[in-house]
Design a protein around this motif. Structure first.
Motif, PDB file in Angstrom:
ATOM      1  N   ASN A  94       0.832  -1.212   0.000  1.00  0.00           N
ATOM      2  CA  ASN A  94       0.000   0.000   0.000  1.00  0.00           C
ATOM      3  C   ASN A  94       0.865   1.260   0.000  1.00  0.00           C
ATOM      4  O   ASN A  94       0.576   2.217  -0.725  1.00  0.00           O
ATOM      5  N   MET A 110      -9.597   9.259 -10.629  1.00  0.00           N
ATOM      6  CA  MET A 110     -10.519   8.455  -9.829  1.00  0.00           C
ATOM      7  C   MET A 110      -9.906   8.194  -8.461  1.00  0.00           C
ATOM      8  O   MET A 110      -8.717   8.416  -8.250  1.00  0.00           O
ATOM      9  N   ARG A 111     -10.711   7.709  -7.539  1.00  0.00           N
ATOM     10  CA  ARG A 111     -10.212   7.300  -6.229  1.00  0.00           C
ATOM     11  C   ARG A 111      -9.511   5.955  -6.419  1.00  0.00           C
ATOM     12  O   ARG A 111     -10.110   4.989  -6.885  1.00  0.00           O
ATOM     13  N   CYS A 112      -8.240   5.898  -6.056  1.00  0.00           N
ATOM     14  CA  CYS A 112      -7.434   4.691  -6.259  1.00  0.00           C
ATOM     15  C   CYS A 112      -7.256   3.970  -4.934  1.00  0.00           C
ATOM     16  O   CYS A 112      -6.869   4.580  -3.934  1.00  0.00           O
ATOM     17  N   THR A 113      -7.541   2.677  -4.933  1.00  0.00           N
ATOM     18  CA  THR A 113      -7.406   1.861  -3.734  1.00  0.00           C
ATOM     19  C   THR A 113      -6.650   0.581  -4.092  1.00  0.00           C
ATOM     20  O   THR A 113      -6.547   0.226  -5.277  1.00  0.00           O
ATOM     21  N   GLY A 115      -7.762  -2.220  -3.800  1.00  0.00           N
ATOM     22  CA  GLY A 115      -8.755  -3.141  -4.346  1.00  0.00           C
ATOM     23  C   GLY A 115      -9.175  -2.851  -5.778  1.00  0.00           C
ATOM     24  O   GLY A 115      -9.787  -3.691  -6.425  1.00  0.00           O
ATOM     25  N   ASN A 116      -8.853  -1.657  -6.293  1.00  0.00           N
ATOM     26  CA  ASN A 116      -9.284  -1.349  -7.670  1.00  0.00           C
ATOM     27  C   ASN A 116      -8.114  -1.032  -8.600  1.00  0.00           C
ATOM     28  O   ASN A 116      -8.260  -0.314  -9.570  1.00  0.00           O
ATOM     29  N   TYR A 117      -6.935  -1.608  -8.312  1.00  0.00           N
ATOM     30  CA  TYR A 117      -5.755  -1.309  -9.127  1.00  0.00           C
ATOM     31  C   TYR A 117      -5.930  -1.689 -10.592  1.00  0.00           C
ATOM     32  O   TYR A 117      -5.335  -1.081 -11.467  1.00  0.00           O
ATOM     33  N   ALA A 118      -6.757  -2.679 -10.881  1.00  0.00           N
ATOM     34  CA  ALA A 118      -6.952  -3.085 -12.287  1.00  0.00           C
ATOM     35  C   ALA A 118      -7.553  -1.945 -13.109  1.00  0.00           C
ATOM     36  O   ALA A 118      -7.318  -1.858 -14.317  1.00  0.00           O
ATOM     37  N   GLN A 119      -8.287  -1.058 -12.443  1.00  0.00           N
ATOM     38  CA  GLN A 119      -8.861   0.094 -13.143  1.00  0.00           C
ATOM     39  C   GLN A 119      -7.856   1.244 -13.269  1.00  0.00           C
ATOM     40  O   GLN A 119      -7.800   1.909 -14.297  1.00  0.00           O
ATOM     41  N   TRP A 120      -7.083   1.524 -12.211  1.00  0.00           N
ATOM     42  CA  TRP A 120      -6.234   2.717 -12.268  1.00  0.00           C
ATOM     43  C   TRP A 120      -4.856   2.518 -12.867  1.00  0.00           C
ATOM     44  O   TRP A 120      -4.272   3.484 -13.373  1.00  0.00           O
TER      45      TRP A 120
END
Length: 160
Positions: A94, A110-113, A115-120
């Motif tokens: 992290n 976007m908000r990057c977490t 859990g959503n790394y595939a999107q960002w």
């Protein structure tokens, strides 16, 4: 350019490839550089984890480790674990993700977490960052004798 053109008196298609220096130019270490991120992609590691790979290309002229000038576009390859592996725990993963994302000039759309790394991760394409670069010397793996050439690495990203 045609087959008759020459480069310093040697026809480009008639160079003895056994004599070419294959070492990539190394950026002078322990300095800050501005980069553009290219080719960010997710890959599966040998241990089944996920890693983001990307190319960082310099935006300005620089110098190599001998002081020779280098044009913009020098590449530093960067890998970033997206899932814990080996000794890296989730909090370390992290922190590394956060360091890269907080260095992106202009931020992310976007908000990057974690859990959503595939999107960002694909959205990093074309983003600019500043990083301190170090030179890792050539090493030889004791167990196999495999030689790893000297290379540039990101020491850390600078918060934008």
């Amino acid at each position: 350019m045609n087959g008759n053109d020459t480069n310093m008196g040697v026809a480009p298609l008639d160079i003895d490839l056994a004599t070419i220096d294959t070492q990539r130019p190394l950026l002078a270490g322990e300095q800050f550089y501005d980069f553009i991120i290219e080719k960010p992609e997710l890959k599966t590691t040998k241990k089944g984890g996920t890693m983001a790979t990307m190319e960082l290309k310099t935006l300005a002229p620089a110098q190599d480790i001998t002081g020779k000038p280098l044009p913009p576009g020098q590449v530093v390859f960067h890998n970033l674990n997206m899932t814990p592996s080996g000794g890296a725990k989730q909090d370390m993963v992290n922190r590394n993700m956060g360091e890269l994302l907080q260095a992106v000039k202009g931020g992310m759309p976007m908000r990057c977490t974690p859990g959503n790394y595939a999107q960002w991760v694909p959205m990093l394409q074309g983003k600019m960052v500043r990083a301190r670069i170090r030179v890792t010397p050539e090493t030889t793996e004791a167990s196999t004798g495999r030689v790893f050439k000297a290379k540039n690495e990101v020491a850390y990203f600078v918060k934008a």
